[in-house]
Write a protein that holds these residues in place. Structure first.
Motif: not given
Length: 231
Positions: A50-61, A3-10, A67-70
């Motif tokens: 910066s990628l880690l910050m995107l994953m945590g919502g600390l920066e906005q793409a 199950q994916s818990v973190l997903s980034l698309q483009n 997507t995190a946990l859906g």
């Protein structure tokens, strides 16, 4: 299927600076599965943090989706993001980010209190004990060594029992011995809570402990290597 818990698309990230727009990340497509440990490596300025910050919502793409946990982080406002991080993520930074006017115990317990946990101080004491700092619970950050401060930060991150742990150079400000101890604790906390762990590191030793290593270069994924399972 995992199950994916973190997903980034483009996903892309651009920031406005004094010299104008700076493009930091370009078209990142990446998925992290439940329980996986992912190391983000690469030269300075490659976009790891910066990628880690995107994953945590600390920066906005600025383009694409995260997507995190859906949940689509790019569609959340700041208040919603803060609550989502509080309830699902633990974040550990290189510079500890402890509150200097609070004791070790208060630094760990306060986020739990704000989240409405009635057992905040009991849970904080247990987490400090798990990182070997029960005897330093009433000390302030200035009275603690760098290694001890990072242990407090780890206890604070793990106390809410997060589903996702994010760590940005967690050993970067520590000597080799303290760094090794923090790494052992970080992986131990991951195992204890069954969390998915994503970490940024320059340490080859730390990267080698990860299930998978993603190498960044100039804001793009240059390599995505899965460790072969031991027979």
């Amino acid at each position: 299927m995992p199950q994916s818990v973190l997903s980034l698309q483009n996903a892309a990230l651009s920031l406005e600076g004094n010299a104008g727009r700076v493009d930091i990340l370009h078209g990142i497509t990446l998925s992290v599965n439940q329980g996986e440990t992912l190391g983000l490596v690469g030269p300075s300025g490659s976009g790891k943090s910066s990628l880690l910050m995107l994953m945590g919502g600390l920066e906005q793409a600025t383009e694409g989706s995260v997507t995190a946990l859906g949940q689509d982080l790019t569609g959340m406002d700041e208040d919603h993001l803060a609550r989502f991080r509080r309830d699902t993520m633990g974040v550990v930074f290189q510079n500890f980010h402890l509150i200097p006017t609070m004791t070790a115990l208060e630094n760990v317990a306060t986020p739990l209190e704000l989240a409405g946990h009635k057992d905040a101080f009991a849970r904080a004491e247990a987490e400090l004990d798990s990182v070997g700092l029960s005897h330093r619970r009433d000390h302030y950050p200035a009275q603690l060594s760098g290694g001890e401060q990072q242990r407090v930060a780890l206890a604070r991150a793990s106390a809410p029992r997060p589903q996702i742990l994010l760590a940005d150079e967690p050993t970067g400000n520590l000597d080799e011995a303290n760094g090794a101890a923090i790494v052992d604790l970080l992986f131990g906390l991951r195992d204890k809570h069954g969390a998915t762990l994503v970490l940024v590191t320059h340490s080859h030793t730390l990267a080698d402990r990860c299930d998978r290593v993603v190498r960044l270069r100039d804001g793009r994924i240059a390599e995505d290597a899965q460790k072969e399972a031991a027979e």
